[in-house]
Design a protein around this motif. Structure first.
Motif, PDB file in Angstrom:
ATOM      1  N   SER A 112     -18.464   3.696 -28.710  1.00 53.70           N
ATOM      2  CA  SER A 112     -19.811   3.255 -28.871  1.00 53.70           C
ATOM      3  C   SER A 112     -19.940   1.791 -29.626  1.00 53.70           C
ATOM      4  CB  SER A 112     -20.410   4.148 -29.730  1.00 53.70           C
ATOM      5  OG  SER A 112     -20.562   5.304 -29.129  1.00 53.70           O
ATOM      6  N   GLY A 113     -20.995   0.928 -29.113  1.00 53.72           N
ATOM      7  CA  GLY A 113     -21.268  -0.334 -29.668  1.00 53.72           C
ATOM      8  C   GLY A 113     -22.333  -0.181 -30.779  1.00 53.72           C
ATOM      9  N   GLY A 114     -22.816  -1.170 -30.966  1.00 52.01           N
ATOM     10  CA  GLY A 114     -24.045  -1.482 -31.966  1.00 52.01           C
ATOM     11  C   GLY A 114     -24.105  -1.972 -33.033  1.00 52.01           C
ATOM     12  N   ALA A 115     -24.910  -2.514 -33.713  1.00 52.78           N
ATOM     13  CA  ALA A 115     -24.884  -3.226 -34.827  1.00 52.78           C
ATOM     14  C   ALA A 115     -24.463  -2.434 -36.007  1.00 52.78           C
ATOM     15  CB  ALA A 115     -26.082  -4.076 -35.099  1.00 52.78           C
ATOM     16  N   ASP A 116     -25.100  -1.141 -36.061  1.00 50.10           N
ATOM     17  CA  ASP A 116     -24.676  -0.361 -37.288  1.00 50.10           C
ATOM     18  C   ASP A 116     -23.600   0.415 -37.197  1.00 50.10           C
ATOM     19  OD1 ASP A 116     -27.193  -0.973 -38.191  1.00 50.10           O
ATOM     20  OD2 ASP A 116     -28.372   0.630 -36.994  1.00 50.10           O
ATOM     21  N   ALA A 117     -23.102   0.826 -38.353  1.00 48.82           N
ATOM     22  CA  ALA A 117     -21.753   1.927 -38.446  1.00 48.82           C
ATOM     23  C   ALA A 117     -22.030   2.927 -37.639  1.00 48.82           C
ATOM     24  CB  ALA A 117     -21.425   2.032 -39.890  1.00 48.82           C
ATOM     25  N   THR A 118     -20.866   3.299 -36.683  1.00 44.82           N
ATOM     26  CA  THR A 118     -20.964   4.416 -35.795  1.00 44.82           C
ATOM     27  C   THR A 118     -20.951   5.834 -36.769  1.00 44.82           C
ATOM     28  OG1 THR A 118     -19.672   3.306 -34.095  1.00 44.82           O
ATOM     29  CG2 THR A 118     -19.917   5.503 -34.009  1.00 44.82           C
ATOM     30  N   PRO A 119     -22.106   6.452 -36.352  1.00 41.53           N
ATOM     31  CA  PRO A 119     -22.184   7.889 -37.348  1.00 41.53           C
ATOM     32  C   PRO A 119     -21.207   8.932 -36.716  1.00 41.53           C
ATOM     33  CG  PRO A 119     -24.095   7.791 -35.451  1.00 41.53           C
ATOM     34  CD  PRO A 119     -23.018   6.440 -35.581  1.00 41.53           C
ATOM     35  N   THR A 120     -21.100   9.955 -37.595  1.00 38.00           N
ATOM     36  CA  THR A 120     -20.120  11.075 -37.195  1.00 38.00           C
ATOM     37  C   THR A 120     -20.768  11.651 -36.012  1.00 38.00           C
ATOM     38  OG1 THR A 120     -19.757  11.152 -39.829  1.00 38.00           O
ATOM     39  CG2 THR A 120     -19.085  12.928 -38.208  1.00 38.00           C
ATOM     40  N   PRO A 121     -19.986  12.179 -35.152  1.00 39.75           N
ATOM     41  CA  PRO A 121     -20.337  13.119 -34.038  1.00 39.75           C
ATOM     42  C   PRO A 121     -20.971  14.280 -34.392  1.00 39.75           C
ATOM     43  CG  PRO A 121     -18.050  12.045 -33.336  1.00 39.75           C
ATOM     44  CD  PRO A 121     -18.535  11.627 -34.982  1.00 39.75           C
TER      45      PRO A 121
ATOM     46  N   THR B 298     -35.402   9.565 -29.134  1.00 39.53           N
ATOM     47  CA  THR B 298     -34.739   8.235 -29.615  1.00 39.53           C
ATOM     48  C   THR B 298     -35.055   7.149 -29.141  1.00 39.53           C
ATOM     49  OG1 THR B 298     -32.771   7.066 -30.160  1.00 39.53           O
ATOM     50  CG2 THR B 298     -32.618   8.296 -28.388  1.00 39.53           C
ATOM     51  N   ASP B 299     -35.477   5.864 -29.723  1.00 36.27           N
ATOM     52  CA  ASP B 299     -35.793   4.673 -28.957  1.00 36.27           C
ATOM     53  C   ASP B 299     -34.743   3.878 -28.196  1.00 36.27           C
ATOM     54  OD1 ASP B 299     -38.390   4.788 -30.194  1.00 36.27           O
ATOM     55  OD2 ASP B 299     -37.529   3.681 -31.917  1.00 36.27           O
ATOM     56  N   GLU B 300     -33.361   4.266 -28.487  1.00 36.49           N
ATOM     57  CA  GLU B 300     -32.330   3.529 -27.958  1.00 36.49           C
ATOM     58  C   GLU B 300     -30.984   4.706 -27.798  1.00 36.49           C
ATOM     59  OE1 GLU B 300     -32.454  -1.021 -29.850  1.00 36.49           O
ATOM     60  OE2 GLU B 300     -31.136   0.489 -30.875  1.00 36.49           O
ATOM     61  N   VAL B 301     -30.258   4.316 -26.848  1.00 38.25           N
ATOM     62  CA  VAL B 301     -29.053   5.001 -26.311  1.00 38.25           C
ATOM     63  C   VAL B 301     -27.964   3.889 -26.576  1.00 38.25           C
ATOM     64  CG1 VAL B 301     -27.672   5.814 -24.600  1.00 38.25           C
ATOM     65  CG2 VAL B 301     -29.939   7.132 -25.371  1.00 38.25           C
ATOM     66  N   THR B 302     -26.743   4.271 -26.966  1.00 40.88           N
ATOM     67  CA  THR B 302     -25.795   3.461 -27.126  1.00 40.88           C
ATOM     68  C   THR B 302     -24.632   4.030 -26.396  1.00 40.88           C
ATOM     69  OG1 THR B 302     -26.266   2.195 -29.059  1.00 40.88           O
ATOM     70  CG2 THR B 302     -23.891   2.301 -28.389  1.00 40.88           C
TER      71      THR B 302
ATOM     72  N   LEU C 289     -21.799  10.666 -26.408  1.00 42.54           N
ATOM     73  CA  LEU C 289     -23.024  11.975 -26.371  1.00 42.54           C
ATOM     74  C   LEU C 289     -23.189  12.566 -27.981  1.00 42.54           C
ATOM     75  CD1 LEU C 289     -25.124  13.747 -25.406  1.00 42.54           C
ATOM     76  CD2 LEU C 289     -23.201  15.322 -24.252  1.00 42.54           C
ATOM     77  N   LEU C 290     -21.849  12.843 -28.476  1.00 37.83           N
ATOM     78  CA  LEU C 290     -22.171  13.458 -29.838  1.00 37.83           C
ATOM     79  C   LEU C 290     -22.342  12.839 -30.953  1.00 37.83           C
ATOM     80  CD1 LEU C 290     -19.172  16.316 -29.706  1.00 37.83           C
ATOM     81  CD2 LEU C 290     -21.385  16.382 -28.879  1.00 37.83           C
ATOM     82  N   VAL C 291     -22.019  11.319 -30.711  1.00 40.42           N
ATOM     83  CA  VAL C 291     -22.479  10.208 -31.572  1.00 40.42           C
ATOM     84  C   VAL C 291     -24.036   9.938 -31.328  1.00 40.42           C
ATOM     85  CG1 VAL C 291     -22.327   7.609 -32.120  1.00 40.42           C
ATOM     86  CG2 VAL C 291     -20.192   9.253 -32.008  1.00 40.42           C
TER      87      VAL C 291
ATOM     88  N   ARG D 235     -26.770  10.497 -34.529  1.00 43.25           N
ATOM     89  CA  ARG D 235     -28.118   9.287 -34.715  1.00 43.25           C
ATOM     90  C   ARG D 235     -29.338   9.876 -35.115  1.00 43.25           C
ATOM     91  NH1 ARG D 235     -25.249   6.112 -30.872  1.00 43.25           N
ATOM     92  NH2 ARG D 235     -23.829   4.347 -31.884  1.00 43.25           N
ATOM     93  N   ALA D 236     -29.319  11.135 -34.672  1.00 41.21           N
ATOM     94  CA  ALA D 236     -30.839  11.656 -34.986  1.00 41.21           C
ATOM     95  C   ALA D 236     -31.076  11.880 -36.327  1.00 41.21           C
ATOM     96  CB  ALA D 236     -30.803  13.072 -34.057  1.00 41.21           C
TER      97      ALA D 236
END
Length: 211
Positions: free
Chosen positions: A23-32, A69-73, A204-206, A210-211
């Motif tokens: 996954s990309g994105g500006a924020d740190a990747t959350p735990t799945p 969610t507003d976005e999907v990565t 998907l799990l990440v 994010r939720a």
């Protein structure tokens, strides 16, 4: 408001037919995450009975914001909500699907939550997903991978006549009586080969995390 009646989605159509039918994105990747967020279940359940699709036979999508969610990565890119809405799922009036479509410069994706009313319907959905066969129009390669200690089912599909593909990841939260599906579409041959089932399942799990 613009609406489209969409007979989209390979997976739900299969169940309807059976019932009637990194996954990309500006924020740190959350735990799945390994469960469907309670907030997603609450928001989609509350909206189902008042939706334009309630009592109908197909999903009704509009330009309303996605309640998930507003976005999907996914696939290293991020997309924003394009369309969203509810649709029936199977024959039970309390069962439904909620879909959000996302678009970005390098991403075309769909996130779907399916709420079933019986364990057997959830299991049947997974069975149909894994039983997708290959034809002259599409080549399917379904498999199951383990991410964060849970099973995620992934299908890699290629359309040889139009030379593009899509990857769909499906997670069944049996305790919640719900499934979530992330589908990344419009992939050329190189992009499809680079997007492994493990990466799709993790995306998907990440996204749940994010939720």
């Amino acid at each position: 408001m613009l609406r489209s009646r969409a007979a989209v989605l390979v997976l739900p159509v299969l169940l309807l037919a059976a019932c009637s039918g990194g996954s990309g994105g500006a924020d740190a990747t959350p735990t799945p995450a390994t469960s469907v967020p309670a907030a997603w279940l609450d928001a989609t359940t509350q909206g189902w009975s008042d939706s334009d699709a309630h009592g109908g036979s197909v999903p009704v999508l509009s330009g309303e914001p996605c309640v998930l969610t507003d976005e999907v990565t996914a696939h290293g890119a991020t997309g924003s909500t394009d369309l969203s809405g509810w649709g029936p799922y199977g024959e039970d009036a309390d069962a439904f699907r909620y879909l959000c479509e996302f678009r970005g410069d390098d991403l075309s994706a769909q996130l779907q939550l399916i709420r079933t009313t019986s364990a057997s319907d959830g299991a049947r959905t997974v069975e149909l997903f894994l039983d997708q066969g290959t034809s002259t129009d599409q080549e399917n390669d379904p498999t199951t991978v383990e991410v964060a200690g849970v099973d995620v089912h992934v299908n890699v599909r290629w359309y040889p006549k139009t030379a593009y593909g899509e990857v769909t990841a499906l997670f069944h939260d049996e305790e919640a009586g719900a499934l979530v599906q992330l589908e990344v579409t419009s992939l050329d041959e190189d992009a499809l080969a680079a997007y492994t089932p493990e990466q799709a399942a993790t995306d998907l799990l990440v996204q749940l995390g994010r939720a």
